[in-house]
Design a protein around this motif. Sequence first.
Motif, PDB file in Angstrom:
ATOM      1  N   LYS A 223       0.835  -1.201   0.000  1.00  0.00           N
ATOM      2  CA  LYS A 223       0.000   0.000   0.000  1.00  0.00           C
ATOM      3  C   LYS A 223       0.869   1.249   0.000  1.00  0.00           C
ATOM      4  N   TYR A 226       2.096   1.996  -3.429  1.00  0.00           N
ATOM      5  CA  TYR A 226       0.999   2.546  -4.230  1.00  0.00           C
ATOM      6  C   TYR A 226       0.824   4.033  -3.920  1.00  0.00           C
ATOM      7  N   GLU A 227       0.908   4.370  -2.643  1.00  0.00           N
ATOM      8  CA  GLU A 227       0.781   5.781  -2.257  1.00  0.00           C
ATOM      9  C   GLU A 227       1.908   6.605  -2.863  1.00  0.00           C
ATOM     10  N   VAL A 230       0.994   7.321  -6.428  1.00  0.00           N
ATOM     11  CA  VAL A 230      -0.082   8.309  -6.569  1.00  0.00           C
ATOM     12  C   VAL A 230       0.449   9.708  -6.289  1.00  0.00           C
ATOM     13  N   SER A 234       0.369  12.630  -9.150  1.00  0.00           N
ATOM     14  CA  SER A 234      -0.482  13.802  -9.006  1.00  0.00           C
ATOM     15  C   SER A 234      -0.812  14.036  -7.537  1.00  0.00           C
ATOM     16  N   LYS A 236      -2.620  16.333  -6.445  1.00  0.00           N
ATOM     17  CA  LYS A 236      -4.028  16.697  -6.338  1.00  0.00           C
ATOM     18  C   LYS A 236      -4.896  15.452  -6.165  1.00  0.00           C
ATOM     19  N   THR A 237      -4.589  14.418  -6.964  1.00  0.00           N
ATOM     20  CA  THR A 237      -5.324  13.170  -6.820  1.00  0.00           C
ATOM     21  C   THR A 237      -5.122  12.608  -5.420  1.00  0.00           C
ATOM     22  N   CYS A 239      -4.557  14.170  -2.639  1.00  0.00           N
ATOM     23  CA  CYS A 239      -5.386  14.893  -1.679  1.00  0.00           C
ATOM     24  C   CYS A 239      -6.842  14.477  -1.830  1.00  0.00           C
ATOM     25  N   TYR A 240      -7.270  14.371  -3.068  1.00  0.00           N
ATOM     26  CA  TYR A 240      -8.665  14.041  -3.375  1.00  0.00           C
ATOM     27  C   TYR A 240      -9.090  12.727  -2.743  1.00  0.00           C
ATOM     28  N   ILE A 241      -8.185  11.726  -2.756  1.00  0.00           N
ATOM     29  CA  ILE A 241      -8.590  10.449  -2.170  1.00  0.00           C
ATOM     30  C   ILE A 241      -8.183  10.358  -0.699  1.00  0.00           C
ATOM     31  N   GLY A 242      -7.630  11.429  -0.167  1.00  0.00           N
ATOM     32  CA  GLY A 242      -7.366  11.451   1.262  1.00  0.00           C
ATOM     33  C   GLY A 242      -6.017  10.884   1.682  1.00  0.00           C
ATOM     34  N   ILE A 243      -5.027  10.911   0.784  1.00  0.00           N
ATOM     35  CA  ILE A 243      -3.672  10.546   1.210  1.00  0.00           C
ATOM     36  C   ILE A 243      -3.046  11.786   1.847  1.00  0.00           C
TER      37      ILE A 243
END
Lengths: 361, 523
Positions: A223, A226-227, A230, A234, A236-237, A239-243
């Motif tokens: 995991k 993967y983070e 991401v 991006s 922005k992505t 932040c959008y999914i809460g990382i």
Amino acid sequence: MANVKKHEPLFHIVKRDRMPIWQSLIIRLAAIVLGLLFCGLLCNIILDVKPMELYKTLYDGVFGTERRIWKMAKDLAVLLCISLAVTPAFKMKFWNIGAEGQVLMSCLAAVACTIYFGGKMPNWVLLICMAAASILAGMIWAVIPAIFKAKWDTNETLFTLMMNYVATQLVAYFLIVWVPSGSSSLGEQAFGHMPIVYHRYFILVAVVAVLTIFMYIYLNYFKQGYEISVVGESQKTACYIGINVKTVIIRTLIVSGALCGIAGFLIVSALDHSVTTDAVGGRGFTAIMVSWLAKFNPLIMVATSFLIVFLQQGVYEFANDYGISTAFQNIIVGIILFFVIGCEFFINYKIMFTRKEVAKK
Amino acid sequence: MEKSIALELRGVTKTFGKVIANNNVDLTVYKGEILSILGENGCGKTTLMNMISGIYYPDKGQIFVDGREVVIRSPKDAFGYKIGMIHQHFKLVDVFSASENIVLGIDDGKKYNIKDVNNRVLEICERYGFNIDPKKKIYEMSVSEKQTVEIIKVLYRGADILILDEPTAVLTPQETEKLFDVLRRMRDDGKAIMIITHKLHEVLSVSDRVAVLRRGEHIATVETATATESMLTEMMVGKKVTLNIDRLDPVSPCERLVLEGLNCTSHEGIKLLDNISFTARSGEILGIAGIAGSGQRELLEAIAGLQHLDEGTITYKNPKNGEDVNLRDKTPLQIRDLGVRLSFVPEDRLGMGLVGNMDIIDNMMLRSYKRGASMFLDRKAPKDLAKNIIQSLEIATPGATTPVRRLSGGNVQKVLVGREISSAPSVLMAAYPVRGLDIGSSYTIYNLLNDQKARGVAVIFVGEDLDVLVELCDRIIVLASGKITGIVDARNTTKEEIGLLMTKSTSISEDAEKAAKEGSENG
């Protein structure tokens, strides 16, 4: 209207669709072959050496004797280990060019252990101490710029670069403290040697092999890996999914620094048993190229670090045989890299000539 | 009236990699006519126009201006042939005045005299009915004024052939009508005008002829007088399509999301949201209309936990247990942990909603990868989900392991919407979900939103096409410079009414212009 010249451009450059892997492999191989041919030609012209001689010496220089093969394996392992260390940060688009300093600091930490604890504890305990100290030193040196980046968005490239100079100066300082004669050359330390199993370099090579597989799994199946991808692709992505981007930056640089620490520990315990300001010898920077050429894939990095180590060692032997400066190896490595990196253009683009089309009409 | 040919294309072809953007296109434009270039997104309209204006060079084919074959290798060459293009994204220097922008780059050997320029600009304005102050700075202008500057810039250089790339995309209905008047006057002055668009009613109202492109090929050019909407659509899509959106009545709506007094300011101290209060109800599609950059993005991001608020409360009423949850200043992760089933289709699909370089499976995983205590990723469930979505939404892709950036716009959006819907949301927010999509995909998305509505989801839909908003939504909130200027019942409103509400406060407030400016820059 008459002032506009009327002639067609000779060619234009068109972006290619993704090409199949085998095709791009052929192009890359062809680039290496072309690069070698060019080097052969160069040797022929300026040194009056037959190209075949060059290739033969290159091969013999690396595979000629068992000793040379082990030497190659040792150099490959060290370079690969540092390359693995820089990879997670680069994959996150954190331009850490401070691997040189991070490894150097961990070398310093390992040597400090041998000086202060050497002979006072069993060898295996000392080795564990050295490893822990090295890893900690590498982590600290990597995490400082990461914290600054996460908290105040400082430029990580400049920051990590400057940390290299601090590391060099610290080593220089401790060499003055540790060497009473003032010569600043610390001899080989008697304690903290890696036990010899099968061959002097075997443990080194084995540890790096395990690390390579671990890094591959970490980046692709964890995991956390993967983070990293991401955040690198991006923010922005992310932040959008809460990382939490700040946490990921700091955590990744801790991993990166820890691997630099392992590299430093291996250099001291298995190879040098000492430290100089030049102990890393630019490999912290070469590692960036290895990692980048492999597109941050740890398994492919075995091949790219092999390419560089092969050339360096082979040309070194060649230079010795023919009595020329060993700086020649930089020329050859440079030429080959020029071809290898240049061929990316032909993988991504193709050139279309317009003349013929018009003539056909 | 005898018409002479202004511009002719013969067999023009352009490819990008494997993608054929234009294939063997023949096109004729006469002097004194308005020709619409109609086609779905990605059919090669803009590429074709870019070749005429010198941005791209064709792989094959010939271009004739006034009957003579020409080679156009740069925008400068194009100006040499009196061809001017007005791009979708304005290319203006913000701190310069209108006139300064207009003369920028002109090299006619004459001494620079701003007074002469101002006079000539005014002359052009008078001739074609523009209304603009040449001394006004660009940053003080509204989007429509900026567009006017772009058009005058081209006319000032003496262009006889004008190309406008989607000029109405950023305009309100009123502004669009004004623009069309100007275009008609230019046509009557003998100019050849090409206008790229995908809005059918505009085509029918402004142009003399319509050239339809489909998948890079020129299908036909027809006289507008003989054309109908359904016929043009059929030519664009290649098959018969029904262009009706069903609007069901909301089934037992109840309050789902209550916003009260939201305020937020940007780093520069500009008000982005100004005292926003409204309620989103379950089983209802709530539309949000407004000029780009009026606070739509900030509003949705505030709900999703991505935008810091100065004031206000966002109350989520949990349908399962009836509890109220305040979402303000929570991170997206905390919102999810609170059991709030909030889905968000952001405006920036590949930059925010998805990761372009990752494949469909890994993109499915974005929302769910954290689940479970294991350190390792579980790719099994996302893989099944990816296959499921590919099948149910008919996504055209070589496979689930294709990077999403390789998919077309419509398919990218289906991946994103599919993922967001898959988590069975109770609130679904979608920002410009059909931007850049072809007609077929747009209707798929509308149907998906309607499905969610029928399931009792509170849908918030930010749109730019007023016709669609009026047809699809139950209620519409109109935003202007971060303020709500009206909440209307979509069943009893007109797009003209919404258009007026959209510009209600822009003339008074300076912030609005700044917000609009920001919007056009970000867009």
